[in-house]
Design an enzyme around this catalytic site. Sequence first.
Site, mmCIF file in Angstrom:
data_model
loop_
_atom_site.group_PDB
_atom_site.id
_atom_site.type_symbol
_atom_site.label_atom_id
_atom_site.label_comp_id
_atom_site.label_asym_id
_atom_site.label_seq_id
_atom_site.Cartn_x
_atom_site.Cartn_y
_atom_site.Cartn_z
ATOM 1 N N GLU A 1 0.834 -1.205 0.000
ATOM 2 C CA GLU A 1 0.000 0.000 0.000
ATOM 3 C C GLU A 1 0.874 1.263 0.000
ATOM 4 O O GLU A 1 1.777 1.414 0.821
ATOM 5 C CB GLU A 1 -0.856 -0.037 1.273
ATOM 6 N N LYS B 1 -8.968 2.482 -2.843
ATOM 7 C CA LYS B 1 -9.392 1.811 -1.612
ATOM 8 C C LYS B 1 -10.845 2.162 -1.281
ATOM 9 O O LYS B 1 -11.229 3.338 -1.282
ATOM 10 C CB LYS B 1 -8.467 2.273 -0.477
ATOM 11 N N TYR C 1 -9.914 4.850 12.745
ATOM 12 C CA TYR C 1 -9.859 4.511 14.171
ATOM 13 C C TYR C 1 -8.409 4.156 14.466
ATOM 14 O O TYR C 1 -7.596 3.986 13.552
ATOM 15 C CB TYR C 1 -10.779 3.322 14.475
ATOM 16 N N CYS D 1 -5.705 -3.318 1.963
ATOM 17 C CA CYS D 1 -5.693 -3.357 3.431
ATOM 18 C C CYS D 1 -7.085 -3.415 4.085
ATOM 19 O O CYS D 1 -7.665 -4.468 4.201
ATOM 20 C CB CYS D 1 -4.878 -2.173 3.965
ATOM 21 N N GLY E 1 22.358 2.705 35.081
ATOM 22 C CA GLY E 1 22.573 1.424 35.734
ATOM 23 C C GLY E 1 21.283 0.644 35.930
ATOM 24 O O GLY E 1 21.308 -0.525 36.291
#
Lengths: 588, 588
Positions: A44, A126, A132, A162, A331
């Site tokens: 895509e 598409k 979302y 997709c 550390g």
Amino acid sequence: MPQLRVALAQVNPTVGGIDGNATLVEQWTRHAAGQGAHLVLFPEMVLTGYPVEDLALRRSFVDAARHATDALAARLAAQGLGETVVVLGTLDRDDARADALGVPKGAPQNTAVVLHRGRVAARYAKHHLPNYGVFDEQRYFVPGRALAVVRVRGVDVALSICEDLWQDGGPVAAARAAGAGLLVTINGSPFERDKDDVRLDLCRRRAAEAGCTLAYVNLVGGQDELVFDGDSLVVDAQGTVLARAPQFDEGMLTVDLDLPEASAPTFDDGAPLPVEHVDLGLAPVPSYPPSPSGVALARSDESAVWAALVIGTRDYVRKNGFASVVLGLSGGIDSAVTAAVALDALGPAGVVGVSMPSVYSSSHSRTDAYDLAARTGIAYRVVPIGPMVAAFQQTLGLSGLAEENLQARVRGVVLMGLSNAEGHLVLATGNKSELSVGYSTIYGDAVGGFAPLKDVPKTLVWELARWRNADAAARGQVPPIPESSIDKPPSAELRPGQLDSDSLPDYALLDDVLDDYIERDRGSAELVADGFSPDLVERVLRMTDLAEYKRRQYPPGPKISVRNFGRDRRLPITSGWRERAPRPEPPG
Amino acid sequence: MPQLRVALAQVNPTVGGIDGNATLVEQWTRHAAGQGAHLVLFPEMVLTGYPVEDLALRRSFVDAARHATDALAARLAAQGLGETVVVLGTLDRDDARADALGVPKGAPQNTAVVLHRGRVAARYAKHHLPNYGVFDEQRYFVPGRALAVVRVRGVDVALSICEDLWQDGGPVAAARAAGAGLLVTINGSPFERDKDDVRLDLCRRRAAEAGCTLAYVNLVGGQDELVFDGDSLVVDAQGTVLARAPQFDEGMLTVDLDLPEASAPTFDDGAPLPVEHVDLGLAPVPSYPPSPSGVALARSDESAVWAALVIGTRDYVRKNGFASVVLGLSGGIDSAVTAAVALDALGPAGVVGVSMPSVYSSSHSRTDAYDLAARTGIAYRVVPIGPMVAAFQQTLGLSGLAEENLQARVRGVVLMGLSNAEGHLVLATGNKSELSVGYSTIYGDAVGGFAPLKDVPKTLVWELARWRNADAAARGQVPPIPESSIDKPPSAELRPGQLDSDSLPDYALLDDVLDDYIERDRGSAELVADGFSPDLVERVLRMTDLAEYKRRQYPPGPKISVRNFGRDRRLPITSGWRERAPRPEPPG
């Protein structure tokens, strides 16, 4: 049945780097042609990179993508690659659509094109636009309204992109109605933990629905907070996996398919979308002996997450023009794991670790930092911050939290000074648990261009450390992370004897609450019903709600979970909403 | 014709502060009833605040809003306000809609309710969901699919919400088909420069289309980067403005209307939406003498922008629980204007100015900073940064840009120390021109919780300074901003004799280019065609493209323009896309 050798190019473009992406397509098409492929599939929006966000709304950018698509078709033909049929994703626009309020400006479309003999032979836009999570495609694109079916050497190949696969109805059903012999899906599907299993199940289900073999090709590589994991695959209508590429590796998956011969175009009144047929006029391939394809082994969860962090870090650093990183080494476990990720991303010559001890630093904080550098070969420096802190304190006389934060901020200034002077990108070392509850100093340890552990909960940081060390041991290499960094109790060391557990619940418990609250959006009543104590729930949720302003100014980091603190979790900073744990009624 | 006294409550709720917002509605409903209003209108999502962003996806939050709506209806009736018909915005859900991929989780709806006699008498869910600019409503809401028409004392009142008015078709056309006598629109419409004129034109046009009077009520106040400017108004079908509230002031606009008497419900097959009729069973009001309504005068552009900055700053500070701010005073124009905005927002007792001179600071930088404090009465401190810079330099020995940034970062650490110790919110003083081209030190002058001038170009900063001073003089007050801060050439004073003009084009020219590039999305070829030199265009666009990572970590600030650097401009950080100015062909 007609045969077809299909090559799935699992490649790593750069958003906006159109010229470089076109060269990538050209190189892999040449490779595919050399392997005898008849059909090459690219992911895509490979030509523009993905996701382009507001660049889609810039007319000059869409024009550039259009021009590059035509030029690429011509270039492939000029180089003798015109007979190889190429499917790739690019950015186009719907010229028939006028600008209007609520319609993305310029009507951009997320488009698949078929390149053949020097021209764009077919286009598909598409149909399902996700809006979302990390996706905002209804802001940027207008949907396509027809399925494209292209006849390639006797096989009807249907195109989809997709989300067309993830949502019910539309192109998959139309592919069945059109009698397609192969359903191609080009993808920009970001990594999330365990998504490979979900993806395979989905492909099997949609192949069955389409009634034909499905070829799924995905991007690989990092783009800002997203990491694309590849995992390209081919599955037949019965659900058999015919080929599957390794996650996270750039490369090409080639598969020989026997596919049903196309007949006259089917016109099914029940199709959910109109179907546009294009015949490339290519005769079926003479029968040939197929080569076997590979099915990559699945990675373990830790291995997949580690790869996502490494690739996300490597690509963010390199694609932004840096060659090296600098980070503070305390550390502790977070900076040790961040350094190990950077090591795997950039090699030891690309990593500078700086120990910045204060009067409150333990002796092991210095020895463990040194030990890490000694194990890994990264550059190591010591910059004691005492004199700088003292200079501020002579004027400001800070105490308490203000004094703690001062130390963290002085370290941030040191790292940024080294970054400006020497050209390293600063890595922030915070983890998702700390960031969730705001246990971090803004402009202090939050300083950095990239934060590899931003989406990694503390308990997973430990698991990754153990996994990375064990993996090294299994390969006969020195484990990079000092055992003492893994085993010691976590401390910010900003005051004498300080431990994280003074301020926070035990991390195992904290991560459980955060997982429910952030990933699953469960409310306080549900959390208490799950068995967490009301006090714990109130404390954690309150800290989390109040920390939104800090998270907003934190650097980006690679996303590995359903919801991270980048663009997919969007909360107001100013908010009177505080989840409250329900309490038992007071005794009457 | 039936009469109706309609009260438009232009109020300032807080996102998530449901209890406080309910109290606000109750107080203003009591006020309206005291004024004899029959119908009271509150803005979009007043009960939850607006915009709620991801809170909409939390079941517990939607449940809380639902519960609060019912409880508010009961409370109004219990307090003797049940006969007053109240329209308000809240958050609800479509229980009939199952969760599915691509459908906002829990199917939340942006809803208008009619409260009467202790219950919710009617509901309407927003039909047009904006998903551009600052709006993401297709992420959060599922659309309503029917118009609600409520008969109130002999008048058919149609309900609509904000975007329903801005987009063609839908509720407005349905209101005409249903024969509505009054179209009510409840809004959460953020301020932008000159939007008041656009809004009035729109209301006139839609009132004509609906064939009836239109009552438009809007929020007022700041919410994160948004500032709502009120500007509530009532316009009849002929376009006459019957009443208009002042921009930016919280209050109530009351208007007496003569409206057409409702007949039997019209069922027009041509209506673009189904219409749901509800009759509240209230007799028309006996004839009464109408009171005159006011039409507020329009503000000047500078006055409106200034009010937006002041209210945006005041509400961000207060709604986040702060009472005061601290900022660096450099003697320059940006910090002076930021201080004046803070002064108007919080009063002199709420502002602490800190002069932080270095060896490179001019003497006027201190005297101008002191002058500002003396004119305004804000607190004033001097913290020389020399010793702190020296402490870093003894170890790091930085030079050039790294040394310049070090000074800015030391100042950031000082301000954050004062913030932590004394509880002030830090204001960043950068303007939009600087931020656009990255002329700012990340973790230096970019430190802060809020940035009042973030969306204000430098040339407008000067205009605002002159306007504010002239306005003070016209009121007989001391102009707050020293003339010398306005007149001197801009300088960051981070090296000897430094001027902004060493690094940047003249601000008038820069702002022109930026306005075209950012607000209008024009490409480099178009900019050159507009007459800007190719070198200038390339230089400015390159700086702007590369600064995205800095802008991403900048604090929020009040939005006043079409596109700011908050959530409505969304660009990838990692991007190979660089707008390039077209160049003349080299001479053959």
